[in-house]
Scaffold this active site. Structure first.
Site, short mmCIF file in Angstrom:
data_model
loop_
_atom_site.label_atom_id
_atom_site.label_comp_id
_atom_site.label_asym_id
_atom_site.label_seq_id
_atom_site.Cartn_x
_atom_site.Cartn_y
_atom_site.Cartn_z
N LEU A 95 0.83 -1.21 0.00
CA LEU A 95 0.00 0.00 0.00
C LEU A 95 0.86 1.27 0.00
O LEU A 95 0.38 2.33 -0.37
CB LEU A 95 -0.93 0.00 1.23
CG LEU A 95 -2.02 -1.08 1.23
CD1 LEU A 95 -2.80 -1.04 2.54
CD2 LEU A 95 -2.96 -0.92 0.04
N HIS A 136 6.59 -9.94 4.76
CA HIS A 136 6.52 -8.59 4.18
C HIS A 136 6.27 -7.55 5.28
O HIS A 136 6.92 -6.51 5.32
CB HIS A 136 5.39 -8.58 3.13
CG HIS A 136 5.11 -7.27 2.49
ND1 HIS A 136 5.25 -7.06 1.13
CD2 HIS A 136 4.68 -6.08 3.01
CE1 HIS A 136 4.92 -5.80 0.86
NE2 HIS A 136 4.56 -5.19 1.97
#
Ligand code: NI
Length: 175
Positions: A95, A136
């Protein structure tokens, strides 16, 4: 709950190392609520607190499919305690680096220790998408982005693109 702004590359705060949560108090619970609201709104499947500018080791995640019921997960102070030698490659996005996707190779299986929202120690052996996503997000807590795992050529190219976009946006705002 409040919708928060997501930091975008090349925001330097994304490179900060986040601090462990010492106590799961109302401020942490409020942060988690804001993170879920922001993550679902984006929409995204995972978010680290630093992505909304809070350098704390908190991760929210929901890997459920659109048509299924929501499965919100919270990982506080997550830590990889074991990883497989076997690697697996998966296309990742972030994002904080919108609309950019690239394949990243990571350990296929990781064992993660973390605290839940009640402060209880939990451990999970993550495989598949959960393994990809938790690695991640833990990277985010250490100031690492998924583009750090791709070739320098590709990383430089995407970084330049985002620096240029940020400059243009700043110029527009000034005019
Ligand atoms: Ni990300």
């Amino acid at each position: 709950m409040a919708l928060r702004d997501i930091l975008i590359l090349p925001d330097k705060r994304l490179r900060q190392v986040s601090k462990p949560v010492a106590k799961i108090d109302s401020a942490v619970k409020k942060l988690v609520e804001d993170m879920f609201e922001t993550m679902y709104d984006a929409p995204g499947i995972g978010l680290a607190a630093i992505q909304i500018g809070e350098p704390r080791r908190v991760v929210t995640m929901d890997l459920s499919k659109k048509e299924d019921e929501k499965q919100p997960q919270v990982f506080i102070n997550p830590e990889i305690v074991a990883e497989s030698d076997e690697k697996s490659a998966h296309e990742e996005g972030c994002l904080s680096i919108p609309e950019y996707y690239e394949e990243v190779e990571r350990p296929a299986v990781v064992t993660v220790k973390y605290l839940d929202l009640d402060g209880k120690v939990q451990q999970v052996e993550a495989t598949g998408l959960l393994a990809v996503c938790i690695q991640h997000e833990i990277d985010h807590l250490n100031g690492v982005l998924f583009i750090d795992h791709i070739s320098k050529l590709k990383r430089d190219r995407v970084t330049k693109k985002f620096i240029k976009a940020a400059k243009l946006a700043a110029k527009d705002a000034a005019e």
